[in-house]
Design a protein around this motif. Structure first.
Motif, short mmCIF file in Angstrom:
data_model
loop_
_atom_site.label_atom_id
_atom_site.label_comp_id
_atom_site.label_asym_id
_atom_site.label_seq_id
_atom_site.Cartn_x
_atom_site.Cartn_y
_atom_site.Cartn_z
N TYR A 82 15.63 60.18 31.38
CA TYR A 82 15.22 61.48 30.90
C TYR A 82 14.72 62.42 32.00
O TYR A 82 14.39 63.57 31.71
N VAL A 83 14.65 61.95 33.23
CA VAL A 83 14.13 62.78 34.32
C VAL A 83 15.06 62.69 35.52
O VAL A 83 15.97 61.86 35.56
N ARG A 84 14.80 63.53 36.50
CA ARG A 84 15.56 63.52 37.76
C ARG A 84 14.56 63.54 38.91
O ARG A 84 13.39 63.92 38.74
N GLU A 85 15.01 63.15 40.07
CA GLU A 85 14.13 63.16 41.24
C GLU A 85 13.70 64.59 41.56
O GLU A 85 14.50 65.52 41.52
N GLY A 86 12.43 64.74 41.88
CA GLY A 86 11.87 66.06 42.16
C GLY A 86 11.24 66.73 40.96
O GLY A 86 10.52 67.73 41.10
N GLN A 87 11.49 66.21 39.77
CA GLN A 87 10.96 66.81 38.55
C GLN A 87 9.49 66.43 38.35
O GLN A 87 9.08 65.31 38.64
N ARG A 108 7.25 55.02 30.02
CA ARG A 108 6.58 56.31 30.17
C ARG A 108 5.77 56.38 31.47
O ARG A 108 5.38 55.36 32.03
N ALA A 109 5.53 57.62 31.90
CA ALA A 109 4.72 57.85 33.10
C ALA A 109 3.27 57.49 32.82
O ALA A 109 2.77 57.70 31.71
N ILE A 110 2.60 56.94 33.82
CA ILE A 110 1.20 56.58 33.66
C ILE A 110 0.31 57.80 33.88
O ILE A 110 -0.60 58.07 33.09
N ASP A 111 0.57 58.53 34.96
CA ASP A 111 -0.18 59.75 35.28
C ASP A 111 0.80 60.90 35.50
O ASP A 111 1.98 60.68 35.77
N ALA A 112 0.27 62.11 35.40
CA ALA A 112 1.09 63.28 35.68
C ALA A 112 1.47 63.29 37.16
O ALA A 112 0.72 62.84 38.02
N GLY A 113 2.66 63.77 37.46
CA GLY A 113 3.08 63.81 38.85
C GLY A 113 4.51 64.28 39.01
O GLY A 113 5.13 64.81 38.08
N ARG A 114 5.01 64.09 40.23
CA ARG A 114 6.38 64.48 40.57
C ARG A 114 7.19 63.23 40.90
O ARG A 114 6.73 62.38 41.66
N VAL A 115 8.37 63.12 40.32
CA VAL A 115 9.21 61.95 40.55
C VAL A 115 9.82 62.06 41.95
O VAL A 115 10.61 62.96 42.22
N THR A 116 9.41 61.17 42.84
CA THR A 116 9.93 61.20 44.21
C THR A 116 11.06 60.21 44.42
O THR A 116 11.85 60.35 45.36
N ALA A 117 11.15 59.20 43.59
CA ALA A 117 12.25 58.23 43.69
C ALA A 117 12.53 57.66 42.31
O ALA A 117 11.60 57.34 41.56
N VAL A 125 20.47 46.68 34.59
CA VAL A 125 19.66 45.70 33.87
C VAL A 125 18.36 45.52 34.64
O VAL A 125 18.37 45.24 35.84
N VAL A 126 17.25 45.70 33.95
CA VAL A 126 15.93 45.58 34.58
C VAL A 126 15.17 44.43 33.93
O VAL A 126 15.39 44.11 32.76
N THR A 127 14.31 43.82 34.72
CA THR A 127 13.46 42.74 34.22
C THR A 127 12.01 43.18 34.22
O THR A 127 11.63 44.13 34.93
N THR A 128 11.21 42.53 33.45
CA THR A 128 9.79 42.88 33.35
C THR A 128 9.14 42.87 34.73
O THR A 128 9.24 41.91 35.48
N GLY A 129 8.47 43.97 35.07
CA GLY A 129 7.79 44.08 36.36
C GLY A 129 8.63 44.68 37.46
O GLY A 129 8.14 44.86 38.58
N ALA A 130 9.89 45.03 37.18
CA ALA A 130 10.75 45.61 38.20
C ALA A 130 10.38 47.08 38.44
O ALA A 130 10.00 47.80 37.51
N ASP A 131 10.50 47.52 39.69
CA ASP A 131 10.22 48.92 40.03
C ASP A 131 11.35 49.79 39.49
O ASP A 131 12.53 49.51 39.72
N VAL A 132 10.99 50.87 38.79
CA VAL A 132 12.01 51.76 38.25
C VAL A 132 11.86 53.19 38.76
O VAL A 132 12.81 53.97 38.74
N ALA A 133 10.68 53.57 39.24
CA ALA A 133 10.48 54.94 39.73
C ALA A 133 9.20 55.01 40.56
O ALA A 133 8.31 54.16 40.44
N THR A 134 9.14 56.02 41.41
CA THR A 134 7.92 56.31 42.17
C THR A 134 7.52 57.75 41.86
O THR A 134 8.35 58.66 41.93
N LEU A 135 6.25 57.93 41.53
CA LEU A 135 5.74 59.26 41.20
C LEU A 135 4.56 59.61 42.09
O LEU A 135 3.68 58.77 42.33
N GLU A 136 4.58 60.83 42.56
CA GLU A 136 3.47 61.34 43.37
C GLU A 136 2.52 62.08 42.44
O GLU A 136 2.92 62.98 41.70
N LYS A 137 1.24 61.71 42.49
CA LYS A 137 0.27 62.30 41.58
C LYS A 137 -0.02 63.75 41.95
O LYS A 137 -0.43 64.06 43.05
#
Length: 266
Positions: A82-87, A108-117, A125-137
């Motif tokens: 539902y999002v793109r990098e930089g959003q 869902r996002a934990i805190d408000a921020g900008r999607v950097t990755a 296919v993702v498994t529990t605990g896998a990294d899916v995104a990085t957000l800058e607060k």
């Protein structure tokens, strides 16, 4: 013994007692005078003069609140992004839809921020605990950019708050350097893991901490209303576009001036 006796005889002869004694040649006196003047001037400069120095370090533009890595709480296949990098997204905003054995789940996002990755892609296919995104607060698009510099622990003690900093942005070198001042100096050195937790990027953390422990130094950018970037540059108004966070930079921190004599005193 014959030559020695002649020398003694010559010294005891009163015939040359009235001749003047030459203590030094004029050239020697000139050299002595110049040496005395130079030493005196050096002493005065050591007490009244000052020497400025700079500390060159690497860093990154950021919003100063750090980043976080979002991990999926479920195992399944990504069926929606539902999002793109930089959003920019709000807290609890939906980022991904994952199809699990129990049905569709939304990450869902934990805190408000900008999607950097954004790591996850549709079909992955993702498994529990896998990294899916990085957000800058960051709370809004109007938050001011800052620069985070990573100074070697051996030199951090010499960096005073309020010191002037010249920042070089590789993509905008033709506009000179970005102006700023030291806002705060970290109290202790940070490990690679601590830097990675703040930046949300292990590779950058390894780059900044390579070879030595580092102390974070936060730099406030000098604002300017005349340029598109919103910040002051050494050459004109700077680039005709806005700067973005997570942009690599290098900084030259102007340290406090010192008297040369201070280097000699304990």
């Amino acid at each position: 013994m014959q030559f020695r006796q002649q020398a003694l005889t010559k010294l005891q002869s009163p015939e040359e007692l009235d001749l003047p004694v030459r203590l030094a040649r004029p050239q020697g006196l000139l050299v002595l005078a110049v040496t005395v003047v130079v030493m005196a001037a050096s002493c005065v400069w050591a007490v009244t003069g000052s020497v400025s120095s700079t500390l060159k370090v690497s860093g990154i533009l950021t919003y100063g609140q750090g980043s976080y890595v979002l991990q999926t709480p479920v195992t399944g296949q990504v069926t929606g992004v539902y999002v793109r990098e930089g959003q920019r997204v709000a807290a609890d905003a939906p980022l991904l839809k994952v199809r699990t054995q129990q049905g569709n789940r939304v990450v869902r996002a934990i805190d408000a921020g900008r999607v950097t990755a954004l790591v996850a892609r549709i079909g992955a296919v993702v498994t529990t605990g896998a990294d899916v995104a990085t957000l800058e607060k960051t709370s809004s698009a109007h938050d001011p950019l800052l620069a985070m510099l990573y100074v070697p622990a051996t030199g951090a003690a010499n960096v005073p708050a309020g010191a002037d900093v010249d920042l070089t942005v590789p993509a905008a070198q033709q506009y000179g350097v970005l102006r700023g001042t030291v806002k705060a100096v970290g109290r202790a050195a940070q490990t690679k893991r601590q830097v990675a937790d703040f930046l949300g990027d292990g590779d950058l953390a390894a780059q900044f901490t390579k070879g030595d422990t580092r102390v974070p130094v936060l730099v406030r950018l000098t604002k300017s209303a005349s340029g598109a970037s919103g910040y002051a540059w050494s050459a004109g108004d700077g680039p005709p576009y806005s700067l973005t966070s997570m942009t690599l930079t290098s900084g030259a921190v102007h340290l406090a001036e010192q008297r040369p004599i201070d280097w000699l005193l304990p």
